[in-house]
Design an enzyme around this catalytic site. Structure first.
Site, PDB file in Angstrom:
ATOM      1  N   ASP A   3       0.836  -1.199   0.000  1.00 26.95           N
ATOM      2  CA  ASP A   3       0.000   0.000   0.000  1.00 26.95           C
ATOM      3  C   ASP A   3       0.880   1.262   0.000  1.00 26.95           C
ATOM      4  OD1 ASP A   3      -2.768   1.055   0.356  1.00 26.95           O
ATOM      5  OD2 ASP A   3      -1.913   1.900   2.182  1.00 26.95           O
ATOM      6  N   GLU A  15       1.750  -0.493  -5.026  1.00 27.62           N
ATOM      7  CA  GLU A  15       0.819   0.571  -5.358  1.00 27.62           C
ATOM      8  C   GLU A  15       1.586   1.861  -5.156  1.00 27.62           C
ATOM      9  OE1 GLU A  15      -3.183   2.866  -3.925  1.00 27.62           O
ATOM     10  OE2 GLU A  15      -1.511   2.434  -2.611  1.00 27.62           O
TER      11      GLU A  15
HETATM   12  C1  BGC Z   1      -5.411   2.241  -0.590  1.00 29.84           C
HETATM   13  C2  BGC Z   1      -6.569   3.042  -0.113  1.00 29.84           C
HETATM   14  C3  BGC Z   1      -6.231   3.597   1.248  1.00 29.84           C
HETATM   15  C4  BGC Z   1      -4.911   4.353   1.245  1.00 29.84           C
HETATM   16  C5  BGC Z   1      -4.386   4.569   2.621  1.00 29.84           C
HETATM   17  C6  BGC Z   1      -4.379   3.349  -0.723  1.00 29.84           C
HETATM   18  O1  BGC Z   1      -3.831   3.693  -1.734  1.00 29.84           O
HETATM   19  O2  BGC Z   1      -5.627   1.576  -1.790  1.00 29.84           O
HETATM   20  O3  BGC Z   1      -7.741   2.301  -0.086  1.00 29.84           O
HETATM   21  O4  BGC Z   1      -7.239   4.461   1.645  1.00 29.84           O
HETATM   22  O5  BGC Z   1      -3.927   3.646   0.565  1.00 29.84           O
HETATM   23  O6  BGC Z   1      -3.950   3.381   3.174  1.00 29.84           O
END
Ligand code: BGC
Length: 595
Positions: free
Chosen positions: A241, A307
């Site tokens: 994340d 991500e």
């Molecule tokens: C996740 C989100 C989340 C954020 C904070 C992101 O990019 O995919 O759903 O709210 O990280 O953790």
């Protein structure tokens, strides 16, 4: 020339071939994202659970995917849908138990599916024991060093330490409250009225998500240990994340001020002292070593997908250098408009940048944070949108009423074509639960049911991401469509018209989105041209068409233009997103061909 006036998608083969045990499986994998709260509810309490996920494994095998990514399943107060973790080594009681998680992983493996879970390293929940301890221990303590506490500015420290905005709106700083002389234990620090405001703590997301201090050795070691905890239980890898966020620029400098608006400059693609800092790569290299240390295990080395909303593609490719993470979502394609030239540019720049570091591409059309594909492609603005503060989580921000009107039939038609494009491109691909059913964004959820922190933090101007998180419709003609039992009230209400979109209804429908996905994924499993590799553009393709070949003998044509595109003579249709008339691909349709 194809003579039949109309061609349908070929039938599904009954048994998929066995999955590869290749350690490079991740280079070509199609990974299905499960948002556990909304996937399948076995105990009928209105919230999805691991038992439900286990029940649906045959559905996923028949769909033809290679791996499952489960969004956070840890204990969490759910201030941000589980991305606020209060214990990284356990399972949220609403979802089940560790034993059930183990059982799920074992059963998925038996069926040949790999399992990725979510790691949330930038921040914990404010209910994590470490944050409780940090609040209780006070300024200057070792406990506070695990997070990012600072004194405030101004005579009484009443101003935030800098001008950073939080992703969900408001400041990225909140002031800690300590128990006063009459206060109880640390657990009560925010609830007790007898409190004294003191230092501020950083939260790039919601106030309930305090940022860890990644310059702190204890934090670094804790996450090594969390990785091993799950790798030892048989997890194949992690989705990381906000993988670009852990490292912050020393001194936490203010964002520059935009001369026109007077607001901090903090947009996607702009330099920000809290994203994409050079030393974040040291953390990623360290994790890669942990994953590689499992090379001799039965499952082989473990893998990561990052991500990281980082642009341009060359900058993003730094996350997937050979000693860092394995793959990273190519969000440029998700942001891109449904327009041939722009998409081709994104595809080319992604392939070139990733080839430069020897990594495959990872295509993604949507996820639990973005407007559903079928809705997005049915609007005037077809790319996922951003605000000045980051991702535009909402489906309405900054768009006039006209812009957000959705032609859902057009959107679904394009979503079908986009699926064939995504699954034909070199590399791996992610499919967000429900996109295989063509579910749309649910835009009329009652306001009092909205849970995304964006809703509150924006002062009720942005509805947030709940509309793409509505529980899956499995079968039956009435809500909750076997998400739970007949009496179940799902945590978010499903539209009644989803009766025609249930998995069961679509299974027997040759032209359904589900049938298309199954056909494409079945073909992808057996066609040696698909998955990792390269493509060659067909430069004779008419304007508005994306046409490319892959060896041996495969062609994909996607028609984003306004006129039909002729299919080459002698080509055999493998999968088509729409009906083929007079040997041509209609506008907003796509086709896979054997040459
Ligand atoms: C996740 C989100 C989340 C954020 C904070 C992101 O990019 O995919 O759903 O709210 O990280 O953790």
């Amino acid at each position: 020339m194809i003579s039949s006036p109309e061609t349908q998608t070929p039938p599904i083969t009954d048994t998929p071939p066995p999955r590869s045990v290749d350690h490079d499986w991740w280079r070509s994998a199609v990974v299905y994202q499960v948002y556990p709260r909304s996937f399948a509810d076995a105990n009928g309490d209105g919230t999805g659970d691991i038992a439900g996920l286990i029940e649906k494994l045959p559905y996923l095998v028949e769909l033809g995917i290679d791996a499952i990514w489960v969004s956070p399943w840890y204990p969490s107060p759910m201030a941000d849908g589980g991305y606020d973790v209060s214990d990284y080594r356990d399972i949220h009681p609403d979802f089940g138990t560790l034993a059930e998680a183990d059982d799920f992983v074992a059963k998925a493996h038996e069926l040949g599916l790999r399992v990725l879970i979510d790691l949330v390293p930038n921040h914990s929940s404010d209910q994590h024991p470490w944050f409780h301890a940090a609040l209780a221990a006070g300024p200057g303590s070792a406990e506070r060093e695990r997070y990012i506490f600072r004194d405030g500015l101004g005579a009484n420290g009443e101003q935030a330490p800098n001008n950073w905005p939080a992703m969900f709106g408001g400041s990225a700083w909140d002031r800690a409250q300590r128990p006063g002389p009459g206060g109880a234990g640390a657990e009560n620090v925010t609830a007790d009225s007898d409190v004294q405001p003191e230092q501020w703590y950083l939260h790039l997301f919601a106030p309930e998500q305090p940022d860890f201090n990644w310059d702190n050795e204890e934090v670094i070691e804790e996450f090594d240990s969390i990785l091993r905890f799950w790798f030892d239980r048989g997890i194949d890898g992690f989705r990381i994340d906000v993988a670009n966020s852990m490292a912050k620029e020393a001194g936490l400098p203010d964002l520059a001020i935009h001369p026109g608006t007077g607001a901090p400059v903090s947009g996607f693609g702009e330099e920000r002292p809290y994203f994409d800092q050079p030393h974040v790569h040291e953390i990623l290299r360290r994790w890669r070593k942990v994953a590689d240390s499992y090379a001799d295990s039965e499952l082989g080395p473990r893998v990561f997908v990052s991500e990281a909303w980082v642009s341009p593609a060359e900058r993003l490719a730094r996350y997937i250098r050979p000693d860092e993470l394995h793959t990273t979502f190519n969000f440029d394609a998700l942001v891109c408009e449904w327009q041939a030239e722009s998409l081709r540019n994104v595809i080319d720049s992604t392939i070139a940048a990733n080839a430069g570091v020897g990594a495959p591409c990872t295509w993604v059309l949507s996820n639990h944070d973005t407007t559903r594909v079928a809705t997005r492609y049915g609007r005037k603005v077809t790319g996922a949108r951003f605000t000045h503060e980051g991702i535009d989580w909402s489906s309405v921000t900054d768009q006039s009423e006209e812009d957000t009107r959705t032609q859902i039939d057009l959107g679904r038609r394009r979503a079908r074509a986009a699926a064939l494009l995504e699954l034909a491109l070199p590399g791996g691909a992610y499919v967000y639960q429900g996109d295989e059913l063509g579910l749309e964004e649910v835009e009329d959820l009652p306001e009092d049911m909205l849970e995304d922190p964006t809703w509150e933090r924006s002062g009720h101007t942005e509805r947030g991401r709940d509309g793409c998180r509505v529980p899956m419709p499995w079968s039956g003609s009435e809500t909750p469509f076997e998400f739970g039992d007949a009496d179940t009230t799902p945590w978010l209400p499903q539209p009644a018209h989803w009766a025609s979109l249930t998995a069961a209804a679509q299974l027997s429908e040759p032209r359904s989105m589900l049938t298309l996905y199954r056909a494409a994924l079945a073909e992808r499993r057996v066609n040696p041209a698909l998955g990792d590799g390269t493509l060659r553009w067909d430069d004779d393709a008419p304007d508005g068409a994306l046409s490319f070949t892959r060896e041996p003998g495969f062609q994909c044509i996607v028609n984003l233009g306004e006129r039909p595109v002729e299919i080459p003579s002698g080509a055999e249709i493998l999968v088509a997103s729409g009906e083929i008339f007079s040997g041509s691909v209609a506008p907003d349709d796509a086709v896979w061909l054997r040459l």
